[in-house]
Design an enzyme around this catalytic site. Structure first.
Site, short mmCIF file in Angstrom:
data_model
loop_
_atom_site.label_atom_id
_atom_site.label_comp_id
_atom_site.label_asym_id
_atom_site.label_seq_id
_atom_site.Cartn_x
_atom_site.Cartn_y
_atom_site.Cartn_z
CG ASP A 398 -1.87 -1.10 1.30
OD1 ASP A 398 -2.11 -1.71 0.25
OD2 ASP A 398 -2.37 -1.39 2.40
P1 NAP Z 1 1.03 -3.88 3.17
O1 NAP Z 1 0.33 -2.95 2.27
O2 NAP Z 1 0.28 -4.46 4.29
O3 NAP Z 1 1.62 -5.05 2.25
C1 NAP Z 1 2.52 -5.96 2.76
C2 NAP Z 1 2.87 -6.94 1.66
O4 NAP Z 1 3.86 -7.79 2.20
C3 NAP Z 1 1.71 -7.80 1.22
O5 NAP Z 1 1.20 -7.39 -0.02
C4 NAP Z 1 2.29 -9.22 1.20
O6 NAP Z 1 2.17 -9.74 -0.14
C5 NAP Z 1 3.77 -9.02 1.53
N1 NAP Z 1 4.26 -10.05 2.43
C6 NAP Z 1 3.66 -10.59 3.50
N2 NAP Z 1 4.43 -11.53 4.05
C7 NAP Z 1 5.56 -11.58 3.31
C8 NAP Z 1 6.74 -12.35 3.37
N3 NAP Z 1 6.94 -13.28 4.31
N4 NAP Z 1 7.70 -12.14 2.44
C9 NAP Z 1 7.51 -11.23 1.47
N5 NAP Z 1 6.41 -10.47 1.36
C10 NAP Z 1 5.44 -10.65 2.28
O7 NAP Z 1 2.34 -3.24 3.80
P2 NAP Z 1 2.90 -1.75 3.82
O8 NAP Z 1 3.23 -1.27 2.46
O9 NAP Z 1 3.98 -1.78 4.85
O10 NAP Z 1 1.68 -0.88 4.29
C11 NAP Z 1 1.21 -0.88 5.63
C12 NAP Z 1 -0.29 -0.86 5.64
O11 NAP Z 1 -0.74 -0.95 7.00
C13 NAP Z 1 -0.87 0.43 5.07
O12 NAP Z 1 -2.10 0.16 4.44
C14 NAP Z 1 -1.11 1.26 6.32
O13 NAP Z 1 -2.11 2.24 6.14
C15 NAP Z 1 -1.58 0.16 7.26
N6 NAP Z 1 -1.46 0.64 8.64
C16 NAP Z 1 -0.24 0.81 9.18
C17 NAP Z 1 -0.13 1.37 10.44
C18 NAP Z 1 1.20 1.67 11.04
O14 NAP Z 1 1.21 2.32 12.08
N7 NAP Z 1 2.30 1.23 10.47
C19 NAP Z 1 -1.26 1.71 11.14
C20 NAP Z 1 -2.51 1.51 10.55
C21 NAP Z 1 -2.58 0.95 9.30
P3 NAP Z 1 2.20 -11.33 -0.37
O15 NAP Z 1 1.12 -11.89 0.46
O16 NAP Z 1 1.99 -11.48 -1.83
O17 NAP Z 1 3.56 -11.81 0.06
#
Ligand code: NAP
Length: 473
Positions: A398
């Site tokens: 994301d």
């Molecule tokens: P993300 O959008 O959640 O995507 C993570 C990706 O990691 C997934 O598409 C998954 O694809 C891949 N993945 C999972 N396990 C894996 C593994 N073992 N090896 C390789 N890839 C793996 O992550 P992000 O870009 O870090 O975004 C964070 C999200 O969390 C945002 O939507 C944000 O708004 C939300 N959020 C974060 C917080 C915060 O405080 N950090 C708070 C609220 C919401 P596959 O399954 O294809 O591997």
């Protein structure tokens, strides 16, 4: 122990208690200040721990503490539950661990408020400040308890993570809230009407459940920061009710820092508070190739990727939740070291909400000894990306999704992103074409300058290091 403490007279003992509270308050303020930078965060944690130790010792020598056996039993039970929890729960589960500990903390605040109400109501004048403080404390404490339990259940997937909504829901929520405020006013103005107290407590507990049911799993970490703020305010109110200055200060610090954190998270996701609390975000979770249309993408092996990395003069690594899940940070640090040895300039692009908690990537990379000055914030890295030879996206989705920038109808429209797609070449390490946290497709996968490196982040990073070593030999 009591005999030992009785050898103090009450007055000097209170002086020691107040001095301990003052020192503890100072240490908590320093802890917050130091924790705001990765360079001083460890010192901040130590200061917070020391502050808590001083606060506990100060409280134990208070003359009102007459029995130590029940306190000792509480410490033992708490340690038996808490110590394994600290070791067994993975870092990716920190949001739900925080939620469950908030639930217990808030329950304690609500229960102490209830006991104090029954003790003081018969002797306090109607409408006294202490009664108002107690009502505020009990309302916030009990609603935070059940709201945190629902947040925990959603994050732990013990119940559906989607927003649970029904018609007239907000009217019901408002009615329960207004009724609990009405009864709180009645209890404060007429302390003799104690029979209403159980109704007040049940309404507060029910309101906590109603508050969090309509919020989707995607917004839960933000809600937890907000609940943290409520718990802090409840503790502060308890400080006013009990005449305890330390609780007032610490509760206020907790309340405001939780609120600021929730605001930072909302800003990083381009969401407003009302949108988080009432938006029902995360209801629709279309799968990766929405509309059934098959779009083509390129994939490559680590062997094919290594020469591009070796020949690059600048590489930006974008870590995300997947790096945390696979615990790949040490392998990623090795990849960084190898590239730097080859003369490649490497930086890490850090999105404020990458992973599942604020600062998640900073903590993991610090654990792997990546120098702090290599971690670059989103606003500073984006202008550099069009000149960057290769961007390696490791388990992020994301936070690099160009739809947030280009598609006003996207569920994450307006969320600031790391503009990885603007680099000359993009390598994306993940296991499949599945969506990320927001549950939406990511056009970056299908760009001409993008290539997928499928696999677990740790394994792929390991293979890349191996390939680079072989190329160097
Ligand atoms: P993300 O959008 O959640 O995507 C993570 C990706 O990691 C997934 O598409 C998954 O694809 C891949 N993945 C999972 N396990 C894996 C593994 N073992 N090896 C390789 N890839 C793996 O992550 P992000 O870009 O870090 O975004 C964070 C999200 O969390 C945002 O939507 C944000 O708004 C939300 N959020 C974060 C917080 C915060 O405080 N950090 C708070 C609220 C919401 P596959 O399954 O294809 O591997």
């Amino acid at each position: 122990m009591n005999l030992l403490l009785d050898s103090f007279t009450i007055v000097p003992r209170m002086g020691v208690v107040q001095a301990a509270y003052l020192i503890a308050s100072g240490l908590f303020i320093l802890a917050l200040m130091w924790m705001s930078s990765p360079k001083t965060a460890r010192r901040g944690v130590r200061a917070g721990e020391l502050g808590m130790l001083v606060a506990v010792i100060g409280t134990l020598i208070h003359h009102d503490v007459v029995r130590f056996d029940t306190i000792a039993a509480g410490v033992v039970i708490g340690a038996v539950i808490g110590v394994p929890m600290a070791f067994l729960m993975p870092m990716t589960a920190i949001p739900q661990r925080t939620a469950i500990s908030h639930a217990f903390g808030a329950l304690a605040v609500g229960l102490i408020g209830g006991v104090e109400y029954f003790r003081l109501a018969p002797v306090l004048p109607a409408g006294s400040f202490t009664l108002w403080a107690l009502m505020f404390e009990i309302l916030l404490g009990l609603l935070t308890c059940t709201a945190s339990l629902i947040a925990f259940a959603k994050l732990q997937e013990l119940m559906p993570t989607r927003p649970i909504m029904w018609p007239s829901q907000q009217i019901l929520n408002l009615a329960v809230f207004v009724a609990s405020i009405g009864i709180a006013v009645a209890l404060a103005m007429n302390p003799a009407s104690q029979t209403l107290f159980p109704v007040f407590a049940v309404l507060a507990l029910v309101f906590g459940v109603l508050l969090v049911l309509p919020i989707g799993g995607a917004d839960m970490p933000t809600v937890i920061a907000l609940l943290n703020s409520y718990a802090g305010l409840a503790a502060s109110a308890m400080g006013f009710a009990l005449g305890n200055k330390l609780l007032i200060v610490v509760g206020a610090l907790d309340g405001t820092s939780g609120f600021i954190l929730a605001m930072i998270m909302c800003k990083a996701m381009n969401r407003s508070f009302t949108n988080v609390l009432f938006g029902g975000f995360g209801q629709v979770a279309p799968t990766s190739t929405g509309g059934g249309e098959q779009r083509s993408y390129r994939s490559m092996t680590p062997e094919e990727a290594a020469p591009s990395l070796e020949n690059a003069s600048s590489v930006v690594i974008v870590p995300g939740y997947g790096m945390a899940v696979s615990q790949a940070q040490h392998r990623v640090a090795e990849l960084y070291e190898h590239l730097e040895e080859l003369g490649v300039e490497v930086k890490f692009a850090i999105h404020p909400v990458a992973g599942r908690m604020p600062g998640h990537m900073n903590v993991l990379l610090a654990e792997a000894d990546v120098p702090y000055d290599k971690l670059v914030e989103l606003e500073d890295i984006n202008p550099e990306l069009p000149q960057t030879d290769v961007v390696v996206v490791i388990g992020a989705n994301d936070t690099v999704n160009p739809s947030a920038r280009d598609d006003p109808s996207s569920a994450i429209a307006g969320m600031p992103i790391i503009e990885a797609d603007r680099a000359k070449q993009v390598m994306i390490i993940k296991r499949s074409m599945n969506a990320g946290f927001a549950g939406i497709d990511n056009p970056i996968y299908y760009n001409d300058n993008s290539s997928m490196l499928f696999g677990d982040a740790k394994k792929v990073a390991e293979q890349l290091v191996k390939e680079l070593q072989e190329l160097a030999e």
